[in-house]
Design an enzyme around this catalytic site. Structure first.
Site, PDB file in Angstrom:
ATOM      1  N   ASP A  33       0.853  -1.147   0.128  1.00  0.00           N
ATOM      2  CA  ASP A  33      -0.050  -0.065   0.038  1.00  0.00           C
ATOM      3  C   ASP A  33       0.793   1.357  -0.274  1.00  0.00           C
ATOM      4  O   ASP A  33       0.446   2.169   0.559  1.00  0.00           O
ATOM      5  CB  ASP A  33      -0.970  -0.210   1.223  1.00  0.00           C
ATOM      6  CG  ASP A  33      -1.723  -1.106   1.432  1.00  0.00           C
ATOM      7  OD1 ASP A  33      -2.402  -1.781   0.304  1.00  0.00           O
ATOM      8  OD2 ASP A  33      -1.823  -1.801   2.468  1.00  0.00           O
ATOM      9  N   GLU A  34       2.054   1.053  -0.498  1.00  0.00           N
ATOM     10  CA  GLU A  34       2.843   2.337  -0.743  1.00  0.00           C
ATOM     11  C   GLU A  34       2.470   3.448  -1.818  1.00  0.00           C
ATOM     12  O   GLU A  34       2.933   4.601  -1.463  1.00  0.00           O
ATOM     13  CB  GLU A  34       4.365   1.846  -0.788  1.00  0.00           C
ATOM     14  CG  GLU A  34       4.969   1.092   0.146  1.00  0.00           C
ATOM     15  CD  GLU A  34       4.661  -0.364  -0.204  1.00  0.00           C
ATOM     16  OE1 GLU A  34       3.856  -0.396  -0.998  1.00  0.00           O
ATOM     17  OE2 GLU A  34       5.474  -1.239   0.658  1.00  0.00           O
ATOM     18  N   LYS A  69       2.226   2.212  -5.041  1.00  0.00           N
ATOM     19  CA  LYS A  69       2.897   1.745  -6.535  1.00  0.00           C
ATOM     20  C   LYS A  69       2.148   2.193  -7.811  1.00  0.00           C
ATOM     21  O   LYS A  69       2.846   2.571  -8.598  1.00  0.00           O
ATOM     22  CB  LYS A  69       3.149   0.303  -6.361  1.00  0.00           C
ATOM     23  CG  LYS A  69       4.098  -0.095  -5.245  1.00  0.00           C
ATOM     24  CD  LYS A  69       4.399  -1.660  -5.123  1.00  0.00           C
ATOM     25  CE  LYS A  69       3.200  -2.275  -4.393  1.00  0.00           C
ATOM     26  NZ  LYS A  69       2.874  -2.078  -3.045  1.00  0.00           N
ATOM     27  N   GLY A 104      -4.041  -4.195  -4.640  1.00  0.00           N
ATOM     28  CA  GLY A 104      -5.192  -3.166  -4.799  1.00  0.00           C
ATOM     29  C   GLY A 104      -4.426  -1.850  -5.436  1.00  0.00           C
ATOM     30  O   GLY A 104      -3.823  -1.063  -4.463  1.00  0.00           O
ATOM     31  N   HIS A 105      -4.129  -1.547  -6.604  1.00  0.00           N
ATOM     32  CA  HIS A 105      -3.297  -0.364  -6.827  1.00  0.00           C
ATOM     33  C   HIS A 105      -4.177   0.618  -7.335  1.00  0.00           C
ATOM     34  O   HIS A 105      -5.113   0.305  -8.503  1.00  0.00           O
ATOM     35  CB  HIS A 105      -2.110  -0.889  -8.024  1.00  0.00           C
ATOM     36  CG  HIS A 105      -1.278  -1.675  -7.724  1.00  0.00           C
ATOM     37  ND1 HIS A 105      -0.401  -2.572  -8.410  1.00  0.00           N
ATOM     38  CD2 HIS A 105      -1.024  -2.425  -6.377  1.00  0.00           C
ATOM     39  CE1 HIS A 105       0.482  -3.123  -7.786  1.00  0.00           C
ATOM     40  NE2 HIS A 105       0.025  -3.257  -6.362  1.00  0.00           N
ATOM     41  N   GLN A 108       2.318  -5.841  -3.307  1.00  0.00           N
ATOM     42  CA  GLN A 108       2.567  -5.949  -1.790  1.00  0.00           C
ATOM     43  C   GLN A 108       3.802  -5.241  -1.581  1.00  0.00           C
ATOM     44  O   GLN A 108       4.457  -4.346  -2.084  1.00  0.00           O
ATOM     45  CB  GLN A 108       2.772  -7.435  -1.372  1.00  0.00           C
ATOM     46  CG  GLN A 108       1.445  -8.296  -1.385  1.00  0.00           C
ATOM     47  CD  GLN A 108       1.162  -8.585  -2.841  1.00  0.00           C
ATOM     48  OE1 GLN A 108       1.683  -9.282  -3.555  1.00  0.00           O
ATOM     49  NE2 GLN A 108      -0.261  -8.423  -3.063  1.00  0.00           N
TER      50      GLN A 108
END
Ligand code: IMP
Length: 423
Positions: free
Chosen positions: A13-14, A16, A40-41, A224
């Site tokens: 969740d960074e 990406k 989830g992007h 991830q």
């Protein structure tokens, strides 16, 4: 040409998806190499939010080819839903999406096994997204899996039936309360498989080698984060694939010598969703503020994310394991308004001060040692130039660059494509 990698350095969740979307115009091919619909992007542009789970984040750019690599696990049902959404936005995915024949399929019974396994663990559960990721990778390494290429064989349904029957008896073995209607799940699955079969399947490692020979530029999009890596993450509270740089080699069939830049993405603070150790986790108002302002809810499951200060011990570890060459700091805007900030620079571990990420990071063994920083009050979300960033944010960035010995090339100040400052 080389393959550049883009990886999350924390627990996922960074951000990406946003950065891939921003960088896509520099690349001919965007390739996912591991994970599946547990990801989830999120991409935001033209006032709209888009969430992708399995499809690479370059899909909204007309000229890029989007490749789902052999290391990815695909749930045809979720994949079909993603395609349906893209169709409503007039994205011509048939032209720009290709799938490796060697990618494995998530069956409905893999999801059931995930749910049964988690339910049987009680309090010790991983906090899985329950998308069937773990059981599918288990079948892959157990040499029982069904791959995309199998769908081109006449007898693939026989193979399916044998595996699904075996899974059903395994679900029963768990002896947990699980309600399901396999017939319904299978109807939906077979319909979705037909849609999947209408897409272009390729021998993706050959495709990528040819692309490199043709001087095409390739970006490998990680899912991830490094601390969820099956080998280097906080095991067993991890996902079931290699989320680190090496995963791009096995998940795409590219040689280590083909790797160029390694972009490491991290949030200006830390979050984690699901169970597992998190040394700098906050249980106070600061943590609550990060969660609220940062809208820290899982893009796949909607669960609240746990929040805490930036952990440099963990970040340094992730940079080392991945060979990061450039850093990108996300969500700096969320920290606006904090009077002071903390960064964890070392751990007190079993009475000793250490700076490496140890085998066991359970909170009972670790006391984080913090350095304090002055906060900033300015709203960053309208800023578009490095020179306008507040002094105390620059001091925060300079400190991180010095400690990690890697330049921070991007500071993200909001979810939109446009809210990106290059340094
Ligand atoms: P699984 O990969 O769904 O089995 O989940 C294993 C662990 O990884 C759980 O703690 C999940 O919350 C976490 N996880 C899996 N995918 C993501 C992701 O894309 N972002 C953040 N956490 C994730």
């Amino acid at each position: 040409m080389a393959v550049d990698l883009l990886l999350g350095l924390q627990w996922g969740d960074e951000g990406k998806g946003k950065i891939v979307d921003v960088l896509t115009s520099n690349y001919n091919i965007i390739a996912r190499f591991q994970g599946g619909p547990n990801a989830g992007h999120t991409l935001v542009f033209n006032g709209m939010k888009h969430v992708l789970h399995t499809i690479p984040s370059g899909i909204f750019h007309e000229d890029a080819v989007n490749l789902v690599g052999n290391g990815v696990v695909i749930d045809p049902v979720i994949f079909k839903n993603e395609l349906d959404k893209l169709a409503t936005q007039n994205v011509d995915y048939r032209k720009s999406l290709v799938i490796s024949r060697k990618a494995h399929l998530i069956l409905p019974t893999h999801r059931l096994l995930d749910a049964a396994s988690e339910a049987s663990k009680g309090k010790a559960k991983i906090g899985s997204t329950l998308k069937g990721i773990g059981p599918t990778y288990m079948d892959k390494t157990g040499r029982n899996g069904i791959r995309v290429g199998d769908l081109e064989l006449d007898n693939w349904k026989d193979k399916y039936r044998a595996l699904a029957n075996k899974h059903e008896s395994m679900v029963n073995f768990y002896n947990v309360d699980l309600e399901y209607n396999l017939e319904e799940l299978e109807t939906e699955f077979f319909e979705a498989v037909d849609v999947l079969k209408s897409l272009k399947f390729i021998d993706s490692e050959e495709y990528l080698h040819q692309a490199l020979r043709d001087q095409k530029s390739i970006l490998a999009e990680g899912a991830q984060g490094s601390l969820l890596d099956i080998d280097f993450g906080t095991y067993p509270f991890v996902t079931s694939s290699n989320t680190t740089a090496a995963g791009a080699c096995t998940g795409l069939g590219i040689a280590p010598t083909s790797i160029g830049e390694v972009f490491g993405i991290f949030k200006a603070y830390t979050t984690r969703v699901g169970s597992g150790p998190f040394p700098t986790e906050l249980f106070d108002e600061d943590g609550e503020t990060m969660g609220r302002v940062g809208q820290e809810f899982g893009a796949t499951t909607g669960r609240s994310r746990r929040c805490g200060w930036l952990d440099l011990v963990a970040l340094r570890y992730a940079c080392q394991v991945n060979g990061v060459t450039q850093l990108m700091m996300m969500k700096a805007d969320v920290l606006s308004g904090f009077k002071s900030l903390k960064v964890c620079t070392a751990y007190k571990y079993k009475g000793e001060i250490i700076q490496h990420f140890p085998y066991n990071v359970e909170v009972e063994n670790i006391t984080p040692i913090y350095t304090d920083f002055e906060g900033w009050a300015e709203d960053l979300t309208e800023m578009d130039n490095e020179s306008t960033l507040p002094k105390s944010l620059n001091a925060y960035i300079d400190f991180l660059e010095k400690e990690l010995e890697i330049p921070i090339k991007v500071v993200s100040v909001g979810p939109d494509r446009k809210q990106t400052i290059f340094r």
